[in-house]
Design an enzyme around this catalytic site. Sequence first.
Site, PDB file in Angstrom:
ATOM      1  N   ARG A   2       0.839  -1.203   0.000  1.00  4.32           N
ATOM      2  CA  ARG A   2       0.000   0.000   0.000  1.00  4.32           C
ATOM      3  C   ARG A   2       0.870   1.248   0.000  1.00  4.32           C
ATOM      4  O   ARG A   2       2.038   1.233   0.384  1.00  4.32           O
ATOM      5  CB  ARG A   2      -0.941   0.030   1.204  1.00  4.32           C
ATOM      6  N   ASP A  17      -2.787   6.253  12.517  1.00  2.00           N
ATOM      7  CA  ASP A  17      -3.757   5.134  12.540  1.00  2.00           C
ATOM      8  C   ASP A  17      -3.838   4.532  13.946  1.00  2.00           C
ATOM      9  O   ASP A  17      -4.852   3.950  14.306  1.00  2.00           O
ATOM     10  CB  ASP A  17      -3.449   4.062  11.475  1.00  2.00           C
ATOM     11  N   GLY A  25       8.654   1.050   3.056  1.00  2.00           N
ATOM     12  CA  GLY A  25       7.502   1.820   3.509  1.00  2.00           C
ATOM     13  C   GLY A  25       6.235   1.510   2.726  1.00  2.00           C
ATOM     14  O   GLY A  25       5.266   2.260   2.763  1.00  2.00           O
ATOM     15  N   SER A  60       4.754  -1.590   2.960  1.00  2.00           N
ATOM     16  CA  SER A  60       4.072  -2.653   3.696  1.00  2.00           C
ATOM     17  C   SER A  60       4.134  -4.027   3.040  1.00  2.00           C
ATOM     18  O   SER A  60       3.118  -4.701   2.890  1.00  2.00           O
ATOM     19  CB  SER A  60       2.614  -2.281   3.951  1.00  2.00           C
ATOM     20  N   SER A  61       5.335  -4.428   2.686  1.00  2.00           N
ATOM     21  CA  SER A  61       5.465  -5.817   2.237  1.00  2.00           C
ATOM     22  C   SER A  61       5.102  -6.763   3.383  1.00  2.00           C
ATOM     23  O   SER A  61       4.596  -7.858   3.146  1.00  2.00           O
ATOM     24  CB  SER A  61       6.882  -6.093   1.733  1.00  2.00           C
ATOM     25  N   ASP A  63      -2.142  -0.574   7.416  1.00  2.00           N
ATOM     26  CA  ASP A  63      -1.485  -1.401   6.406  1.00  2.00           C
ATOM     27  C   ASP A  63      -2.315  -2.628   6.053  1.00  2.00           C
ATOM     28  O   ASP A  63      -2.536  -2.942   4.880  1.00  2.00           O
ATOM     29  CB  ASP A  63      -0.105  -1.837   6.898  1.00  2.00           C
ATOM     30  N   TYR A  97       9.634   3.146  15.762  1.00  2.00           N
ATOM     31  CA  TYR A  97       8.181   3.162  15.618  1.00  2.00           C
ATOM     32  C   TYR A  97       7.517   3.054  16.986  1.00  2.00           C
ATOM     33  O   TYR A  97       6.625   3.836  17.344  1.00  2.00           O
ATOM     34  CB  TYR A  97       7.758   1.998  14.715  1.00  2.00           C
TER      35      TYR A  97
END
Length: 392
Positions: free
Chosen positions: A36, A45, A132, A134-135, A180, A230
């Site tokens: 994404r 989020d 970045g 989102s694999s 994600d 994060y």
Amino acid sequence: MLQINPNLSDLVTDAAAGLAGRLQPKATITAAAPGRVNLIGEHIDYCDGFVMPFAIDRYIVIAGCANGTTNARITSALSEEVVTLDLTQPQEISEPKWANYLRGVIRGFQDRGHHVPGFDAYILSSIPGGAGLSSSAALECATATFLEGLLDTVLDTKEKALLCQKAEHDFAHVPCGIMDQFASAFGKPNRLVLIDCQTGEPELVPFENPDLTVLISNTMVHHELSDGGYAARRKHTEDGLAILGKASWRDVTAADVQANWEKLGDPVNRRSRHVVGEISRTIAAAAALARNDFETLGPLMAASHDSLRDDFEVSCKELDIMVEIARKIGRNGGVIGTRMTGGGFGGSTVTLCESRKASEIAATLGAEYEKATGITPQIFASRPSQGAHLVG
Ligand code: ADP
Ligand code: MG
């Protein structure tokens, strides 16, 4: 300079060939889940905010079949090794790390009382990892979708996304919000996935203007994300909310943050200013996009980047360089808006631009970034695409 996105059907063919080369002659179940990109609404989020991602036309594909045993045998184009999981046991974190995303999702099914039978699986991806995009969420959603095929069951999409988010929390130790996995699970062609993270409800918003192109520029650097950056940001936002004495960031105004600036202290005050500002920017951006008001949208994206750089401190030199190049091309050169996207500390920028100038913009971004950093970036365009699904 503009990379072509590999066709999903070619990926599926190649994944089947990979399975045949390493494990089993024929794939009977194939799942695909996209990465994404987020247009705006970053790091909120997990703060009851709004986010506006879409599923990109780059995928993780898992091709496999039942193998009649109680073991899973899993391998990836990225790794020579075949990982064996004993499915008679609840899955736990182990080595290699990449398999933890699959273990976490299998565990989610096991915790729901599913008896997961033995299977063989081969993983192939067109999503650059750690960029970045989102694999990791794509790998989780592809695994969950593969298991749906294997078990001949269908989870509610929201439940599936939440199961995948829990896998990321518990098995990768990234305390991510819902963006994600929701984007990868709910994505649709020509639709943004606007998510109200307070209610946890996604709304599919039209994005089909052919005159608009979204460019993704991968800086090819990755600094620290899962090493605590994060989690530290998430903790700052929790501390800020507690100090402000509110139940939700949606109840906090910019004036509240300003009035409590000293009490919040640095850096929690700046983190808080980002959260409140980004929530209102995202609401304004959704409205601006709906009325094709690009003169409003562009500055909102710029303010988002500046806030992530200065107040939330999740950008990095390379992301700032890429953004500055796009800013210099400017509105006259066809750039509507540009900012870092995703968790940060490296990864990619997202640039909304005029389609007729997209190739030229990509060429300039590529050449100028390489000149400034010595790194060749990866630049591609993406349109909103189908979320996680079984193929065939
Ligand atoms: P992002 O989600 O932004 O791409 P993450 O660090 O969260 O970055 O996730 C990347 C990790 O996901 C990789 O380090 C690897 O463990 C796993 N992964 C991604 N793609 C694959 C793949 N094709 N095969 C195996 N593991 C993968
Ligand atoms: Mg990730």
